[in-house]
Design an enzyme around this catalytic site. Structure first.
Site, PDB file in Angstrom:
ATOM      1  N   HIS A 194     -49.327   2.155 -56.220  1.00  0.00           N
ATOM      2  CA  HIS A 194     -49.538   1.961 -54.785  1.00  0.00           C
ATOM      3  C   HIS A 194     -50.851   1.208 -54.637  1.00  0.00           C
ATOM      4  O   HIS A 194     -51.915   1.792 -54.424  1.00  0.00           O
ATOM      5  CB  HIS A 194     -49.598   3.313 -54.069  1.00  0.00           C
ATOM      6  N   ASP A 212     -45.104   3.307 -58.078  1.00  0.00           N
ATOM      7  CA  ASP A 212     -45.814   3.784 -56.888  1.00  0.00           C
ATOM      8  C   ASP A 212     -45.724   5.309 -56.822  1.00  0.00           C
ATOM      9  O   ASP A 212     -44.638   5.858 -56.679  1.00  0.00           O
ATOM     10  CB  ASP A 212     -45.196   3.157 -55.633  1.00  0.00           C
ATOM     11  N   SER A 246     -48.798  -1.167 -47.130  1.00  0.00           N
ATOM     12  CA  SER A 246     -48.850   0.247 -46.790  1.00  0.00           C
ATOM     13  C   SER A 246     -48.956   0.427 -45.277  1.00  0.00           C
ATOM     14  O   SER A 246     -48.038   0.079 -44.548  1.00  0.00           O
ATOM     15  CB  SER A 246     -50.002   0.924 -47.546  1.00  0.00           C
TER      16      SER A 246
END
Length: 281
Positions: free
Chosen positions: A260, A232, A97
């Site tokens: 995620h 996600d 991320s």
């Protein structure tokens, strides 16, 4: 470890003669995001593994909650600074991320320090930049943000642990049972280890991402591997596919039953062999 005028907590595993992997965690997380057993599997595969707490995370320097004294480019400089401090000339970068955004910029701005890239749960150009051609977050996650619970009393450990577990639930894969007991145990470790948990859970989301760099991704010349959760809700899988498409020669790997989230244990048999093969050179 002193890096760029701040103190960063760094852990170094494995034989220093082996290829080095630098793990870069996401916003709101700490080095504990990289599970100990996951690290052990990489070390058993003949890798030197380095994980560290970014600014505001874990045991590293913290800023007042709501007032981070740094930006994304400082985090890029910190990643390079960790390598400098350890005497590592080049490393295989693995980012999750926001950590993936850092890794992208290290590869672009410091290609001589980058042996390869592994990017997970990311988007072209990094969080904080709009990509109008890619789908937005899921309706369920939008609803979560619109109805988000108020911040807890940061001095109440149990309340903070519950808040952390609750904030992770909407990012997990809907098709896989939410492992609440495991998440709670992990949250307890995170909270107990944090120098300032309020800063850790707020400041990284407030930093300036700087100028967009999606248009520069075609200049990345190192081998790249892109992992993305099939479920996600923050960056739908199209973001991962687009990221891989814009980096020359990048390989894309979809992770089923994954949201995620940092590589779930159920995906290690997929991720670890792929990562070891990718970093073999």
């Amino acid at each position: 470890m002193e890096v760029n005028g701040v103190s960063l907590w760094v852990e170094d595993f494995g034989d220093h003669a082996d290829p080095a992997i630098l793990l870069i965690h996401g916003a709101g997380e700490s080095s504990l995001a990289w599970d100990d057993e996951f690290v052990r599997r990489l070390v058993a595969g003949g890798r030197r593994v380095i994980r560290y707490d970014s600014r505001d995370a874990g045991r590293s320097t913290a800023y007042p909650a709501g007032a981070p004294g740094y930006n994304l480019r400082d985090l890029v400089a910190d990643a390079v600074g960790v390598l400098d401090a350890l005497g590592v000339r080049t490393a295989h970068l693995v980012g999750m991320s926001q950590g993936s955004a850092v890794a992208q910029l290290v590869a672009l701005d410091h290609p001589e320090r980058t042996a390869s890239l592994t990017l997970a749960s990311s988007t072209p150009g990094g969080p904080g930049h709009e990509n109008a051609d890619l789908p937005g977050m899921s309706p369920a996650l939008q609803a979560f943000f619109s109805e988000e619970a108020p911040e807890p009393d940061w001095t109440d450990r149990d309340a903070v642990v519950a808040y952390l577990v609750g904030s992770e639930r909407p990012f997990a894969a809907a098709s896989r049972p939410f492992a609440e007991a495991v998440r709670r145990a992990n949250a307890e470790r995170v909270v107990d280890r944090a120098g300032d948990i309020a800063a850790q859970l707020s400041n990284p989301f407030l930093i300036d991402p700087g100028e967009p760099w999606r248009h520069r991704l075609g200049r990345i010349a190192v081998p790249a591997l892109v992992f993305h959760g099939a479920e996600d809700p923050l960056f739908p899988i199209e973001h991962g596919r687009a990221l891989a498409a814009e980096i020359p020669g990048a390989r894309f790997v979809a992770m089923p039953a994954t949201g995620h989230e940092v590589f779930p244990e159920a995906q290690w048999d997929l991720v670890v062999p792929a990562l070891l093969a990718h970093t073999a050179a």
